[in-house]
Design an enzyme around this catalytic site. Structure first.
Site, PDB file in Angstrom:
ATOM      1  N   HIS B 100       0.828  -1.207   0.000  1.00  0.00           N
ATOM      2  CA  HIS B 100       0.000   0.000   0.000  1.00  0.00           C
ATOM      3  C   HIS B 100       0.861   1.256   0.000  1.00  0.00           C
ATOM      4  O   HIS B 100       1.962   1.274   0.568  1.00  0.00           O
ATOM      5  CB  HIS B 100      -0.982  -0.001   1.174  1.00  0.00           C
ATOM      6  CG  HIS B 100      -0.359   0.019   2.540  1.00  0.00           C
ATOM      7  ND1 HIS B 100      -0.012   1.195   3.168  1.00  0.00           N
ATOM      8  CD2 HIS B 100      -0.026  -0.982   3.392  1.00  0.00           C
ATOM      9  CE1 HIS B 100       0.495   0.901   4.368  1.00  0.00           C
ATOM     10  NE2 HIS B 100       0.503  -0.407   4.533  1.00  0.00           N
ATOM     11  N   ASP B 102      -0.563   4.275   0.878  1.00  0.00           N
ATOM     12  CA  ASP B 102      -1.060   5.226   1.887  1.00  0.00           C
ATOM     13  C   ASP B 102      -0.296   5.063   3.203  1.00  0.00           C
ATOM     14  O   ASP B 102       0.150   3.972   3.548  1.00  0.00           O
ATOM     15  CB  ASP B 102      -2.574   5.061   2.118  1.00  0.00           C
ATOM     16  CG  ASP B 102      -2.982   3.647   2.516  1.00  0.00           C
ATOM     17  OD1 ASP B 102      -2.520   2.674   1.871  1.00  0.00           O
ATOM     18  OD2 ASP B 102      -3.742   3.498   3.488  1.00  0.00           O
ATOM     19  N   ASP B 133       6.278   1.371   7.024  1.00  0.00           N
ATOM     20  CA  ASP B 133       4.882   0.979   6.754  1.00  0.00           C
ATOM     21  C   ASP B 133       4.328   1.810   5.613  1.00  0.00           C
ATOM     22  O   ASP B 133       3.655   2.781   5.849  1.00  0.00           O
ATOM     23  CB  ASP B 133       4.069   1.130   8.044  1.00  0.00           C
ATOM     24  CG  ASP B 133       2.647   0.591   7.921  1.00  0.00           C
ATOM     25  OD1 ASP B 133       2.365  -0.116   6.942  1.00  0.00           O
ATOM     26  OD2 ASP B 133       1.839   0.911   8.789  1.00  0.00           O
ATOM     27  N   GLU B 167      -5.073   0.946   2.444  1.00  0.00           N
ATOM     28  CA  GLU B 167      -4.896  -0.202   3.357  1.00  0.00           C
ATOM     29  C   GLU B 167      -5.159   0.210   4.787  1.00  0.00           C
ATOM     30  O   GLU B 167      -5.765  -0.522   5.563  1.00  0.00           O
ATOM     31  CB  GLU B 167      -3.469  -0.776   3.212  1.00  0.00           C
ATOM     32  CG  GLU B 167      -3.268  -2.125   3.928  1.00  0.00           C
ATOM     33  CD  GLU B 167      -2.943  -2.026   5.419  1.00  0.00           C
ATOM     34  OE1 GLU B 167      -3.147  -3.010   6.149  1.00  0.00           O
ATOM     35  OE2 GLU B 167      -2.486  -0.952   5.863  1.00  0.00           O
ATOM     36  N   GLU B 168      -4.682   1.412   5.134  1.00  0.00           N
ATOM     37  CA  GLU B 168      -4.767   1.844   6.528  1.00  0.00           C
ATOM     38  C   GLU B 168      -6.201   2.065   6.994  1.00  0.00           C
ATOM     39  O   GLU B 168      -6.454   2.210   8.180  1.00  0.00           O
ATOM     40  CB  GLU B 168      -3.939   3.126   6.738  1.00  0.00           C
ATOM     41  CG  GLU B 168      -2.441   2.950   6.525  1.00  0.00           C
ATOM     42  CD  GLU B 168      -1.763   2.067   7.572  1.00  0.00           C
ATOM     43  OE1 GLU B 168      -2.441   1.624   8.519  1.00  0.00           O
ATOM     44  OE2 GLU B 168      -0.554   1.806   7.422  1.00  0.00           O
ATOM     45  N   GLU B 191       4.617  -6.171   4.013  1.00  0.00           N
ATOM     46  CA  GLU B 191       4.399  -5.334   5.200  1.00  0.00           C
ATOM     47  C   GLU B 191       5.558  -5.596   6.163  1.00  0.00           C
ATOM     48  O   GLU B 191       6.222  -6.636   6.091  1.00  0.00           O
ATOM     49  CB  GLU B 191       3.063  -5.726   5.877  1.00  0.00           C
ATOM     50  CG  GLU B 191       1.821  -5.296   5.130  1.00  0.00           C
ATOM     51  CD  GLU B 191       1.245  -3.954   5.631  1.00  0.00           C
ATOM     52  OE1 GLU B 191       1.966  -3.201   6.331  1.00  0.00           O
ATOM     53  OE2 GLU B 191       0.080  -3.664   5.289  1.00  0.00           O
ATOM     54  N   HIS B 392       3.408   3.595  12.515  1.00  0.00           N
ATOM     55  CA  HIS B 392       2.377   4.478  13.093  1.00  0.00           C
ATOM     56  C   HIS B 392       2.913   5.374  14.203  1.00  0.00           C
ATOM     57  O   HIS B 392       2.154   6.140  14.782  1.00  0.00           O
ATOM     58  CB  HIS B 392       1.159   3.700  13.645  1.00  0.00           C
ATOM     59  CG  HIS B 392       0.395   2.976  12.576  1.00  0.00           C
ATOM     60  ND1 HIS B 392      -0.960   2.789  12.649  1.00  0.00           N
ATOM     61  CD2 HIS B 392       0.783   2.410  11.413  1.00  0.00           C
ATOM     62  CE1 HIS B 392      -1.363   2.101  11.579  1.00  0.00           C
ATOM     63  NE2 HIS B 392      -0.317   1.871  10.825  1.00  0.00           N
TER      64      HIS B 392
END
Lengths: 422, 422
Positions: B100, B102, B133, B167-168, B191, B392
């Site tokens: 991903h 995003d 990520d 994805e998030e 990931e 994150h």
């Protein structure tokens, strides 16, 4: 005709215009900062009664030096205090009747059955924000004074009626009146006690606790420490403190039958930023009840010591202290001796009207009364019409019959306390 | 020269330009709704490599019919998905590599040591939101494909590289790619697993609980019922459910040593409106971990039944039900059999590079992998470079050496899985 009979008749005959006055006051949304239009009505009425009227905007700079000063505002410009004095002929005991003009906001309008500022009357009850807390009490006091004035009675002692701002946020209006020099031999505050006599008033202060955790992803939450779980321990610890503090009041007759005389209420909780993260901070906000004969300082010290003992049960709190701060409103406690002459004057007046003994209790909430007793040692009683339980809530109302009976009791109290100059 | 040696040499010789590509991608703040500039870089690179490139904005109306569709957005206009295909000559097994584009927002900037979008390199680690990520994993995949392409190798099976959005927030980008018809014999999602192989992926869903109380003034808090105190019981009840659910996974070798394989994380709490009032509502928000071989429906049912049992321990909950709702993001669980040939292909490639056995575990978080297995039964493995624990969070980084080793492993996996056409 006996003075009391004259006064009673006047009150009875002037119910309608009193209801109109209360309605007008309720229709003004006098929340903090917006008191002027309601005070205008009070000023007009006091002038109409022929009292000596004093109107001023409290001066923040002047009050700042007082340890009792607390406010969230920058200025009280256009938020006047109003005082009306019915001057005595001399040599009598004086009385202050103090009521606040500010109301708390109405909250969610959808929770009200009708407009919170209508002053609508249904079944002899007037509805609206401020009916009970405490424009009803103020109007009862005004009617008592009017009845005496219009019955051509001359009092020896003066009656000082105060319509103050800012009670709901900690008492800056009453403080300003005290600092302006108003003094009396007794103070009556007609807050809604449902006609019970409160010679003792609980104080209260707001506190905020910050409970810490350690952040982690929710999928590996065992790598973090949840501030939400830690705050459970903090809440339970505080409930224990509440028990300990209230055990001390077990035998106080004024708190008889009250399950928790001086509650510690945790009213707000907020923590975490994301459902999938372990929260690293929870904020708790609450109200700490302070016993009538306790000082604010002792209450704070006890709370702080108690919180520091969390570390004894959980090492986490040793490294991650729970932070305490005090904020927002604060009301100092107050009390009058039960055998003070003003107590018997008021009790007698009550018995005169109701033909039974009054209920004497301690208040479950703070009022401006503590300021009078703590700053100027003025003996203060809280007693007034209205439903405590509807204050601050939707569909607040006041029973109008109760209001008129209270006006009678207040009139008799004034007559006896200040003495009639025959 | 042996193909693998050629590929390995290419990867080694092209470290610098790969770092530059990653840096450029990190410098684009590709949070949800702002993916286009980063995707432009991907498109440009895929074109440069000579892959067949497909770019489209996912169509919400088309996706709405899928039970797997979830979004908080009204439109994906100008939020393109990008796919680049290295077509095989035929008769080989194909592979999708899905990553991903995003990233989650950077949060409080003051918590970052430097600009979260700098792509700064210190001690061979690149820092910035999205490094781990999962732009690092994407760039590793692109380098693996490039190394094969530039080494003049022809594959039998196709390699389908997908750079997806969303994805998030629950996988709408991957869902769009599946609905567009992309299919393969295996899927690899790079990931950040810190180079562990995750054949099983935990699912997760967000839930919200509303715990009710009854309002009262804090001074008479015994007249109310504190939603904050009631929520303590709810949290403790949920912790018990977490224990019960995780006992079932006690003997799963993939969760060996994991203290709580499928956590229930209560990440947010909010309740009460005023320190002096008893709170009548507390909202809890959390993440519910779903076991790899469980369905979302079973997980929801178990949560709902468990919550309804609160009434057995406290009558209050009988009249004041705790309300449950599901909201926000959701990731379906996924798994591949441990003896699937794709597992041995990847494990062999790993051993080739590291000369030791890979660690095989189940993921502690959801990915888009569940969509591939649940919608199209495509065998999916999550495996990639990067530090799970910094995803994150502030100061997110990726170890560049790990990224290059992962590129090597991915290249060998592709070569073995898709087969070289000699």
């Amino acid at each position: 005709m006996d003075v009391k009979i004259k006064v009673k008749k006047y009150i009875h005959d002037n119910r309608n215009q009193t209801v109109t006055l209360l309605q007008k006051l309720v229709q003004e949304r006098s929340i903090s900062g917006n008191e002027a239009p309601a005070q205008e009505i009070v000023i007009h009425h006091l002038n109409h009664l022929g009292l000596k009227v004093d109107v001023w905007d409290p001066d923040i700079d002047e009050m700042k030096s007082s340890p009792f000063f607390i406010t969230q505002r920058d200025s009280f410009s256009n938020s006047p205090n109003v005082v009306g004095v019915l001057e005595g002929t001399g040599k009598g005991k004086s009385i202050i009747i103090n009521g606040h003009i500010d109301v708390v906001p109405e909250g969610e309008r959808s929770q009200w059955t009708s407009d919170p500022y209508s002053g609508e009357i249904i079944d002899n009850k007037m509805y609206g924000r401020g009916t009970t807390d405490m424009k009803g009490g103020n109007v009862a006091a005004l009617l008592a004074i009017e009845a005496i004035k219009m019955s051509d009675v001359q009092l020896k002692g003066s009656v000082i009626f105060q319509s103050v701002i800012e009670e709901e946020s900690g008492g800056a209006g009453t403080l300003a009146a005290i600092l302006r020099g108003y003094d009396a031999d007794a103070v009556l505050i007609p807050e809604p006690t449902k006609m019970k006599i409160f010679p003792k008033q609980q104080g209260s202060m707001w506190f905020r606790l910050k409970v810490k955790g350690r952040v982690a992803h929710g999928g590996t939450r065992y790598e973090g420490v949840s501030a939400i779980e830690k705050s459970i321990a903090v809440i339970q610890h505080i409930l224990k403190l509440e028990s300990l503090r209230n055990e001390r009041l077990l035998n106080d007759p004024l708190y008889k039958g009250v399950p928790i005389p001086i509650p510690i209420n945790i009213g707000r909780i907020e923590g975490g930023t994301w459902p999938s993260s372990v929260s690293d901070l929870v904020t708790l906000e609450g109200r700490f009840g302070v016993a009538p004969d306790e000082t604010m300082e002792n209450a704070k010290e006890e709370l702080e010591n108690w919180i520091s003992r969390l570390a004894e049960q959980d090492e986490w709190f040793k490294d991650y202290h729970v932070e305490i701060e005090y904020f927002g409103a604060r009301w100092v406690p107050g009390s009058i001796e039960l055998d003070h002459p003003f107590m018997s004057t008021l009790s007698n007046a009550f018995m005169n009207v109701f033909e039974k003994d009054p209920i004497i209790e301690a208040s479950p909430w703070g009022t401006d009364g503590g300021l009078f007793t703590q700053i100027k040692q003025m003996p203060t009683i809280v007693f007034g019409p209205g439903e405590t339980k509807v204050a601050h809530y939707p569909d607040e109302y006041i029973d109008l019959d109760e209001l008129f009976r209270c006006a009678e009791i207040m009139a008799y109290t004034i007559l006896d306390w200040c003495e009639v100059n025959e």
